[in-house]
Write a protein that holds these residues in place. Sequence first.
Motif: not given
Lengths: 254, 246
Positions: B14-17, B25-27, B33-34, B204-205
């Motif tokens: 997910s991070t590299n490819d 996003i999951l992290l 949720a907030m 996040l962005n």
Amino acid sequence: MKKFLSLILVGLMSVPFMVSAEELRVGVEGAYPPFSYKDASGEMLGFDIDIAHALCDEMGVKCTLVEQDWDGMIPALISRRFDIIVASMSVTEERKRRVDFSDKYYNTPARLVVRKGSGIRGTKEGLSGKRVGVQRGATHQCYAEKFFTDSAVKLYGTQEEVFLDLAAGRIDAQLSDAVQAEEGFLSTPSGKDFEFLPGNQYDLGCHGVGAGVALRKGNDGLRTRLNKAIKAIRANGIYKKINDKYFGFDVYGD
Amino acid sequence: MEERSWVEWFEQASTNDWPLDVWLILLHWELFAMGLLNTILLVSLSLFFGGILAVVLALVRTYRLPVLSEFVWLLTYVERGSPLLVQLYLIYYGLSQFVFVRESILWVILGNAWWCALIAFSLNTAAYTSEIIRGGIKSIPRGEIEAAKACGMSVWSQLRSVILPRGFRYALPAYGNEVIFMIHSSAVVSTITVIDILGAGRTLNGKYYVVYEGFLMAALLYIVVIFITTKFMKGWERRWLDFLVR
């Protein structure tokens, strides 16, 4: 006749190449005085703007300024709304994963600003339970979220909004570039009741080595030309002229 | 070769490819949720307070109460004639310019971004909803109200048993749209430091300098919220407007 037609053909073919070689779109912010701001008539001014023009002149290309909000700066570069960013963007590892950078063109420290006599200390404990404002997507967001973990970190679209809310009392402290805070806030009437906390807030991981010109990955030719142009304006005195227009000291750093 | 669990594989890929960093996003699921909670709370409370105010405003206009009616007309005109973002900025950044506001007891509320948003949203939705309710009341066949009067009903019982219940039913389909619009418009609070759904995406962005991850997750969450809301409104319409469905 044949010769005439082939002349037109050659002329038509060369047009697109000439345009792409001559023109460079530059992403700038316009809400970060004195590095980037607008005068009453809406014209873009500031250190970044002058540096952008100087670099373009040095490289012999025509530059068009494109205004862009800070938090969409890198996305807009990647999606080709412009070709380079000259907007006081610090060179950091996290950003280097998305874009390439030239060498730095200035480096100034980050400091905390609070209301005079607030008694706040610029440490994790000192800011515990306090509201700290930073610009979203700035290196200071990274720093505040990394070190001021016991504070409520508030994120703003522009640095001007951070100062508005600091003056209004909605946040207790703000973290930003020291020179920008001095020129854009503390030396203005609305900043007269505020002061720097002693000491710089610096973290290599968050703040990087200084501000550079950002460009899309895989553009090494352009990057080399930018680096050369930065060296050239440092050497030929144009950088100093621009620098002295805005600051009493050399913002290039060591 | 070393054994890797699928979680590690997922994180690496997910991070590299991948073009989209799903892992990131999951992290940050707590952030989203907030954001979701803030959007839902803000919109529901605005609809609640705005709704109550709207009924009062609609009645003032329907009965053409002198002076008040003109005032309400002006209020709805201004509220509906300017963008919600401008109204929010006027309340949030505008009022905070005045020292007397900052030193007054009002600052307890106006000093807080969340409450500023609630005020701006409630007033805005009240303006739109009052016009919707007024339209609903206008759609009631005249005979029904005349019948109520002929039965000797007091103004209060006319309102309670005829005008409001019938008016609300006629207004409901248009009100469903207003609720959806309100959810969409609520995204403007992300500009005044409130972490709503869009605010979570932008945070996040901003933190990782990514392009799509935050916005796509935000869009997905909005779609889910709108989907559930639409279902709910449809159900409500089916209960109330059964007599119209044939």
